[in-house]
Design a protein around this motif. Structure first.
Motif, PDB file in Angstrom:
ATOM      1  N   VAL A 202       0.835  -1.203   0.000  1.00 33.48           N
ATOM      2  CA  VAL A 202       0.000   0.000   0.000  1.00 33.48           C
ATOM      3  C   VAL A 202       0.870   1.254   0.000  1.00 33.48           C
ATOM      4  N   ALA A 237      -6.953  -2.958  -1.120  1.00 34.26           N
ATOM      5  CA  ALA A 237      -7.635  -1.823  -0.496  1.00 34.26           C
ATOM      6  C   ALA A 237      -8.722  -2.304   0.457  1.00 34.26           C
ATOM      7  N   TRP A 240      -7.315  -3.646   3.635  1.00 30.19           N
ATOM      8  CA  TRP A 240      -6.902  -2.600   4.566  1.00 30.19           C
ATOM      9  C   TRP A 240      -8.073  -2.086   5.389  1.00 30.19           C
ATOM     10  N   LEU A 268      -5.844   7.011   5.425  1.00 26.98           N
ATOM     11  CA  LEU A 268      -5.330   6.919   4.063  1.00 26.98           C
ATOM     12  C   LEU A 268      -5.617   8.198   3.275  1.00 26.98           C
ATOM     13  N   LEU A 300      -6.693   4.454  -4.360  1.00 30.11           N
ATOM     14  CA  LEU A 300      -5.419   4.016  -4.913  1.00 30.11           C
ATOM     15  C   LEU A 300      -5.146   4.595  -6.293  1.00 30.11           C
TER      16      LEU A 300
END
Length: 312
Positions: A202, A237, A240, A268, A300
């Motif tokens: 990540v 993702a 996470w 994030l 992302l």
């Protein structure tokens, strides 16, 4: 909703993280002329921060902590490596590097030192420092230079060096959608092949995206050319967010705070786009799990905070 402006890129911090996370890989690339390899049996030690009273007024040295390389079999003398990141080449001052080198030489009591200057933008810099008179030269000071924009990303697309695969996003490539997508996809492939830690995946996917942002058309092309990598990105993702939820349960978050999923996404978003305003915080607090999963996938690849919340 007004998106917070993206903070300026902190190249110094990014390179410092890269070298500390992957020291041998970084040195095998930056110090290749010193024949440091990925498979060498070496011990790498960071020697400590530059004392406050000697801080540079004209810029910070990237790893204001010299790196000692020791060959465990004793085949080579210990080597001190100094890395300096100079974002804008024209700002580089060899006098500053010379002063830093002399201090390290005295402190470590060695002249076995190699200096490497890394630049991430195009431009020219002073290639060294020469002192002397009309007939004699009294000092000739030089260093190695790694000018990333001069390197072709295609030449490193399949490198077994994880630091190199990440850095291809800073190298030269044609400014076409397919070329940009190829560099992005091959860098991400490298991470998947060479790194197992989800946190590191990540972290460095975010760094690749910091340097090579795909627009909407390029993101669609990426999904077509790299379907497996795109799917892994989405799964990562979502993982996470789930990890954040479990962490929240374990920590027993107090009622009224964001739960683990929301907190993880908030962290994030803050890392990528800067402090969140009240409207974004409220939106996260009232979000459903499906919305959180959708937004976590978007983070992302989105270029702005607004793009994270766009529906597709």
């Amino acid at each position: 909703m007004n998106a917070s402006p993206s903070p300026p890129i902190n190249h110094d911090r990014i390179f410092k993280n890269l070298v500390q996370d992957y020291p041998q890989a970084a040195l095998a690339f930056f110090a290749a002329d010193e024949h440091i390899g990925l498979d060498d049996d070496i011990e790498i030690t960071f020697l400590g921060q530059e004392p406050p009273e000697t801080d540079m007024t004209e810029g910070k040295l990237i790893l204001d902590m010299p790196i000692r390389v020791r060959w465990r079999d004793g085949s080579r003398e210990d080597l001190i490596i100094l890395l300096e990141e100079e974002t804008v080449p024209s700002r580089f001052n060899p006098e500053r590097l010379l002063g830093y080198t002399v201090r390290v030489m005295r402190r470590e009591q060695t002249r076995h030192i190699v200096q490497i200057v890394i630049s991430v933008k195009r431009g020219t810099m002073e290639e060294g420092l020469t002192l002397g008179g009309d007939h004699v030269t009294t000092l000739q000071f030089g260093f190695l230079r790694c000018h990333l924009p001069d390197l072709r990303a295609a030449d490193y697309a399949h490198s077994a060096n994880i630091a190199v695969r990440i850095l291809t996003a800073l190298m030269d490539y044609p400014n076409t959608p397919e070329a940009r997508v190829r560099v992005y996809g091959q860098a991400w492939q490298g991470l998947l092949e060479l790194e197992q830690d989800p946190d590191q995946l990540v972290k460095y996917l975010g760094i690749i995206h910091t340097y090579l942002k795909l627009d909407t058309t390029e993101q669609q092309l990426y999904a077509r050319l790299y379907p497996q990598e795109k799917r892994h990105m989405n799964q990562l993702a979502e993982s996470w967010i789930e990890q954040g939820w479990h962490k929240g349960l374990q920590e027993g978050r107090q009622e009224g705070l964001l739960d683990g999923r929301q907190q993880t996404l908030a962290e994030l978003l803050t890392e990528r786009f800067g402090p969140l305003d009240e409207a974004v915080t409220r939106r996260l607090a009232s979000a459903s799990l499906d919305e959180l999963k959708h937004w976590s996938r978007r983070i992302l690849s989105a270029q702005t905070l607004d793009e994270v919340f766009q529906l597709q």
